[in-house]
Design a protein around this motif. Structure first.
Motif, PDB file in Angstrom:
ATOM      1  N   LYS A   1     -33.825 -68.570 -45.657  1.00 12.87           N
ATOM      2  CA  LYS A   1     -33.743 -70.021 -45.499  1.00 12.87           C
ATOM      3  C   LYS A   1     -32.971 -70.689 -46.629  1.00 12.87           C
ATOM      4  CE  LYS A   1     -37.953 -71.113 -42.889  1.00 12.87           C
ATOM      5  NZ  LYS A   1     -39.254 -71.832 -42.934  1.00 12.87           N
ATOM      6  N   PHE A   2     -33.159 -70.182 -47.850  1.00 12.86           N
ATOM      7  CA  PHE A   2     -32.626 -70.860 -49.040  1.00 12.86           C
ATOM      8  C   PHE A   2     -31.905 -69.875 -49.961  1.00 12.86           C
ATOM      9  CE2 PHE A   2     -36.759 -72.814 -47.835  1.00 12.86           C
ATOM     10  CZ  PHE A   2     -36.278 -74.015 -47.335  1.00 12.86           C
ATOM     11  N   PRO A   3     -30.777 -69.321 -49.505  1.00 13.41           N
ATOM     12  CA  PRO A   3     -30.085 -68.300 -50.314  1.00 13.41           C
ATOM     13  C   PRO A   3     -29.604 -68.807 -51.669  1.00 13.41           C
ATOM     14  CG  PRO A   3     -28.715 -69.010 -48.454  1.00 13.41           C
ATOM     15  CD  PRO A   3     -30.093 -69.564 -48.220  1.00 13.41           C
ATOM     16  N   LYS A   4     -29.093 -70.034 -51.719  1.00 15.08           N
ATOM     17  CA  LYS A   4     -28.581 -70.563 -52.993  1.00 15.08           C
ATOM     18  C   LYS A   4     -29.729 -70.852 -53.969  1.00 15.08           C
ATOM     19  CE  LYS A   4     -25.902 -73.877 -51.310  1.00 15.08           C
ATOM     20  NZ  LYS A   4     -24.898 -74.981 -51.303  1.00 15.08           N
ATOM     21  N   LEU A   5     -30.808 -71.406 -53.457  1.00 16.16           N
ATOM     22  CA  LEU A   5     -31.958 -71.682 -54.316  1.00 16.16           C
ATOM     23  C   LEU A   5     -32.585 -70.391 -54.853  1.00 16.16           C
ATOM     24  CD1 LEU A   5     -33.984 -74.618 -52.697  1.00 16.16           C
ATOM     25  CD2 LEU A   5     -32.919 -74.565 -54.960  1.00 16.16           C
ATOM     26  N   CYS A   6     -32.617 -69.359 -54.021  1.00 11.53           N
ATOM     27  CA  CYS A   6     -33.175 -68.079 -54.464  1.00 11.53           C
ATOM     28  C   CYS A   6     -32.328 -67.469 -55.578  1.00 11.53           C
ATOM     29  CB  CYS A   6     -33.301 -67.113 -53.289  1.00 11.53           C
ATOM     30  SG  CYS A   6     -34.690 -67.484 -52.205  1.00 11.53           S
ATOM     31  N   LYS A   7     -31.011 -67.548 -55.424  1.00  9.31           N
ATOM     32  CA  LYS A   7     -30.133 -67.026 -56.484  1.00  9.31           C
ATOM     33  C   LYS A   7     -30.276 -67.877 -57.754  1.00  9.31           C
ATOM     34  CE  LYS A   7     -25.466 -65.497 -57.561  1.00  9.31           C
ATOM     35  NZ  LYS A   7     -25.580 -65.948 -58.949  1.00  9.31           N
ATOM     36  N   TRP A   8     -30.336 -69.190 -57.580  1.00  8.21           N
ATOM     37  CA  TRP A   8     -30.553 -70.074 -58.736  1.00  8.21           C
ATOM     38  C   TRP A   8     -31.853 -69.719 -59.447  1.00  8.21           C
ATOM     39  CZ3 TRP A   8     -34.912 -73.158 -58.937  1.00  8.21           C
ATOM     40  CH2 TRP A   8     -35.021 -73.958 -60.087  1.00  8.21           C
ATOM     41  N   SER A   9     -32.912 -69.511 -58.676  1.00  9.37           N
ATOM     42  CA  SER A   9     -34.224 -69.194 -59.249  1.00  9.37           C
ATOM     43  C   SER A   9     -34.152 -67.926 -60.099  1.00  9.37           C
ATOM     44  CB  SER A   9     -35.251 -69.016 -58.127  1.00  9.37           C
ATOM     45  OG  SER A   9     -36.501 -68.641 -58.642  1.00  9.37           O
ATOM     46  N   HIS A  10     -33.469 -66.910 -59.585  1.00  4.76           N
ATOM     47  CA  HIS A  10     -33.325 -65.652 -60.329  1.00  4.76           C
ATOM     48  C   HIS A  10     -32.497 -65.857 -61.590  1.00  4.76           C
ATOM     49  CE1 HIS A  10     -31.146 -61.908 -61.345  1.00  4.76           C
ATOM     50  NE2 HIS A  10     -32.338 -61.368 -61.165  1.00  4.76           N
ATOM     51  N   ASP A  11     -31.362 -66.561 -61.456  1.00  2.08           N
ATOM     52  CA  ASP A  11     -30.479 -66.770 -62.606  1.00  2.08           C
ATOM     53  C   ASP A  11     -31.181 -67.584 -63.692  1.00  2.08           C
ATOM     54  OD1 ASP A  11     -28.451 -65.365 -61.389  1.00  2.08           O
ATOM     55  OD2 ASP A  11     -27.419 -67.144 -60.628  1.00  2.08           O
ATOM     56  N   PHE A  12     -31.938 -68.595 -63.280  1.00  2.00           N
ATOM     57  CA  PHE A  12     -32.647 -69.431 -64.244  1.00  2.00           C
ATOM     58  C   PHE A  12     -33.750 -68.625 -64.933  1.00  2.00           C
ATOM     59  CE2 PHE A  12     -36.110 -72.316 -65.395  1.00  2.00           C
ATOM     60  CZ  PHE A  12     -35.438 -73.233 -66.186  1.00  2.00           C
ATOM     61  N   ALA A  13     -34.559 -67.925 -64.152  1.00  2.00           N
ATOM     62  CA  ALA A  13     -35.705 -67.191 -64.705  1.00  2.00           C
ATOM     63  C   ALA A  13     -35.284 -66.073 -65.652  1.00  2.00           C
ATOM     64  CB  ALA A  13     -36.558 -66.631 -63.574  1.00  2.00           C
ATOM     65  N   THR A  14     -34.092 -65.510 -65.441  1.00  3.51           N
ATOM     66  CA  THR A  14     -33.636 -64.394 -66.273  1.00  3.51           C
ATOM     67  C   THR A  14     -32.703 -64.829 -67.405  1.00  3.51           C
ATOM     68  OG1 THR A  14     -31.832 -63.945 -64.681  1.00  3.51           O
ATOM     69  CG2 THR A  14     -33.884 -62.697 -64.412  1.00  3.51           C
ATOM     70  N   HIS A  15     -32.442 -66.122 -67.523  1.00  2.00           N
ATOM     71  CA  HIS A  15     -31.638 -66.618 -68.642  1.00  2.00           C
ATOM     72  C   HIS A  15     -32.367 -66.293 -69.949  1.00  2.00           C
ATOM     73  CE1 HIS A  15     -29.779 -69.443 -71.452  1.00  2.00           C
ATOM     74  NE2 HIS A  15     -28.778 -69.567 -70.586  1.00  2.00           N
TER      75      HIS A  15
ATOM     76  N   ILE B   1     -33.940 -77.418 -65.728  1.00  2.83           N
ATOM     77  CA  ILE B   1     -35.128 -77.320 -66.577  1.00  2.83           C
ATOM     78  C   ILE B   1     -36.331 -77.943 -65.868  1.00  2.83           C
ATOM     79  CG2 ILE B   1     -36.144 -78.006 -68.789  1.00  2.83           C
ATOM     80  CD1 ILE B   1     -33.266 -77.975 -69.941  1.00  2.83           C
ATOM     81  N   ALA B   2     -36.107 -79.063 -65.174  1.00  7.68           N
ATOM     82  CA  ALA B   2     -37.189 -79.692 -64.415  1.00  7.68           C
ATOM     83  C   ALA B   2     -37.679 -78.786 -63.285  1.00  7.68           C
ATOM     84  CB  ALA B   2     -36.724 -81.033 -63.857  1.00  7.68           C
ATOM     85  N   GLY B   3     -36.792 -77.925 -62.800  1.00  3.35           N
ATOM     86  CA  GLY B   3     -37.155 -77.017 -61.713  1.00  3.35           C
ATOM     87  C   GLY B   3     -37.821 -75.733 -62.165  1.00  3.35           C
ATOM     88  N   ASN B   4     -38.219 -75.667 -63.436  1.00  4.81           N
ATOM     89  CA  ASN B   4     -38.807 -74.409 -63.927  1.00  4.81           C
ATOM     90  C   ASN B   4     -40.071 -74.028 -63.163  1.00  4.81           C
ATOM     91  OD1 ASN B   4     -40.449 -76.429 -65.136  1.00  4.81           O
ATOM     92  ND2 ASN B   4     -40.792 -75.216 -66.974  1.00  4.81           N
ATOM     93  N   THR B   5     -40.834 -75.014 -62.694  1.00 12.58           N
ATOM     94  CA  THR B   5     -42.029 -74.705 -61.909  1.00 12.58           C
ATOM     95  C   THR B   5     -41.643 -73.984 -60.622  1.00 12.58           C
ATOM     96  OG1 THR B   5     -42.919 -76.794 -62.728  1.00 12.58           O
ATOM     97  CG2 THR B   5     -44.167 -75.687 -61.020  1.00 12.58           C
ATOM     98  N   LEU B   6     -40.567 -74.432 -60.005  1.00 12.51           N
ATOM     99  CA  LEU B   6     -40.091 -73.831 -58.757  1.00 12.51           C
ATOM    100  C   LEU B   6     -39.610 -72.406 -58.982  1.00 12.51           C
ATOM    101  CD1 LEU B   6     -39.483 -74.526 -55.741  1.00 12.51           C
ATOM    102  CD2 LEU B   6     -37.193 -75.197 -56.486  1.00 12.51           C
ATOM    103  N   ALA B   7     -38.932 -72.174 -60.105  1.00 10.25           N
ATOM    104  CA  ALA B   7     -38.334 -70.867 -60.374  1.00 10.25           C
ATOM    105  C   ALA B   7     -39.327 -69.852 -60.935  1.00 10.25           C
ATOM    106  CB  ALA B   7     -37.171 -71.013 -61.352  1.00 10.25           C
ATOM    107  N   LEU B   8     -40.299 -70.306 -61.711  1.00 14.28           N
ATOM    108  CA  LEU B   8     -41.167 -69.382 -62.442  1.00 14.28           C
ATOM    109  C   LEU B   8     -42.610 -69.355 -61.952  1.00 14.28           C
ATOM    110  CD1 LEU B   8     -39.803 -70.332 -65.949  1.00 14.28           C
ATOM    111  CD2 LEU B   8     -39.449 -68.143 -64.827  1.00 14.28           C
ATOM    112  N   TRP B   9     -43.150 -70.512 -61.594  1.00 16.97           N
ATOM    113  CA  TRP B   9     -44.563 -70.576 -61.204  1.00 16.97           C
ATOM    114  C   TRP B   9     -44.759 -70.338 -59.708  1.00 16.97           C
ATOM    115  CZ3 TRP B   9     -43.118 -72.234 -65.817  1.00 16.97           C
ATOM    116  CH2 TRP B   9     -44.024 -72.220 -66.872  1.00 16.97           C
ATOM    117  N   LEU B  10     -43.861 -70.897 -58.870  1.00 14.65           N
ATOM    118  CA  LEU B  10     -44.015 -70.751 -57.419  1.00 14.65           C
ATOM    119  C   LEU B  10     -43.989 -69.290 -56.958  1.00 14.65           C
ATOM    120  CD1 LEU B  10     -44.324 -72.124 -54.648  1.00 14.65           C
ATOM    121  CD2 LEU B  10     -41.821 -72.222 -54.534  1.00 14.65           C
ATOM    122  N   PRO B  11     -43.085 -68.423 -57.456  1.00 14.53           N
ATOM    123  CA  PRO B  11     -43.075 -67.030 -56.995  1.00 14.53           C
ATOM    124  C   PRO B  11     -44.392 -66.291 -57.245  1.00 14.53           C
ATOM    125  CG  PRO B  11     -41.036 -67.538 -58.145  1.00 14.53           C
ATOM    126  CD  PRO B  11     -41.946 -68.704 -58.359  1.00 14.53           C
TER     127      PRO B  11
END
Length: 215
Positions: free
Chosen positions: A176-190, A151-161
């Protein structure tokens, strides 16, 4: 229980969105008050007199400020669907990651990219992202369900892109960051995150004037 829960926020604020996400995940009923940040309400100024910012969270007329503090209070007050781990060490780690994102990663990203490219700060931000990549051991930082660090990373997942797209830069890349990119997608589409967070189109509309983009 006759509880009264109120949230004073702004639809475009990642910090008030954090509280929205936590309350929805835990199934807490609450009243939401949209704030005009250029003309703040008397209630917001009363409940958050120090920072005079969103979010302001009020439970039975007891106010709290600062999104990470509010997340902890929500988790300790409503026990269903915990967003912090129950194990003390893991709980402390989640607190650390949430603060790391707020106090180290996002300020450095802003310093490196927002106004003009700064090589030293960009390298530092990449180092922070590499640290997060290693910390991500499951679908989410909280394991298989969304937790406080996510939840704290919402800026990274939603605002940064949105920033990356508008400015034509690549920061959080799959190479560079395959796991973070997948996390970002999974979080943003929850479903819960999508329900309370601004859409891509809405964010683009508010970012364009800030970056003097006319197209």
């Amino acid at each position: 229980m006759g509880e009264e829960v109120k949230l004073y926020g702004n639809w475009a604020s990642p910090f008030s969105c954090r509280v929205d996400i936590a309350l929805k995940l835990k199934g807490v009923e609450y009243r939401y008050y949209e704030e005009d940040l250029k003309n703040k309400s008397a209630s917001l100024l009363e409940y958050n007199p120090i920072h005079k910012k969103v979010p302001a969270f009020v439970h039975n007329e007891k106010p709290l400020a600062e999104s990470l503090v509010i997340l902890e209070y929500i988790d300790e007050t409503w026990k269903t669907n915990p967003i912090f781990p129950q194990d003390p060490y893991e709980r402390a780690q989640a607190r650390f990651l949430a603060r790391f994102i707020d106090e180290k990663l996002m300020p450095t990203l802003r310093e490196a990219w927002i106004n003009e490219y700064k090589k030293k700060e960009a390298e530092e931000a990449n180092g922070y992202l590499e640290f997060l990549e290693k910390e991500l051991k499951g679908k989410y930082f909280g394991g298989e369900i969304i937790g406080a660090a996510d939840i704290a990373g919402n800026t990274l997942a939603l605002w940064l892109p949105i920033y990356e797209e508008l400015k034509g830069v690549e920061i959080l890349t799959e190479a560079k960051f395959p796991k973070l990119c997948k996390w970002s997608h999974d979080f943003a589409t929850h479903p819960v995150v999508k329900e309370v967070s601004p859409s891509k189109e809405e964010l683009i509309a508010i970012f364009k004037p800030r970056f003097n983009i006319t197209k």
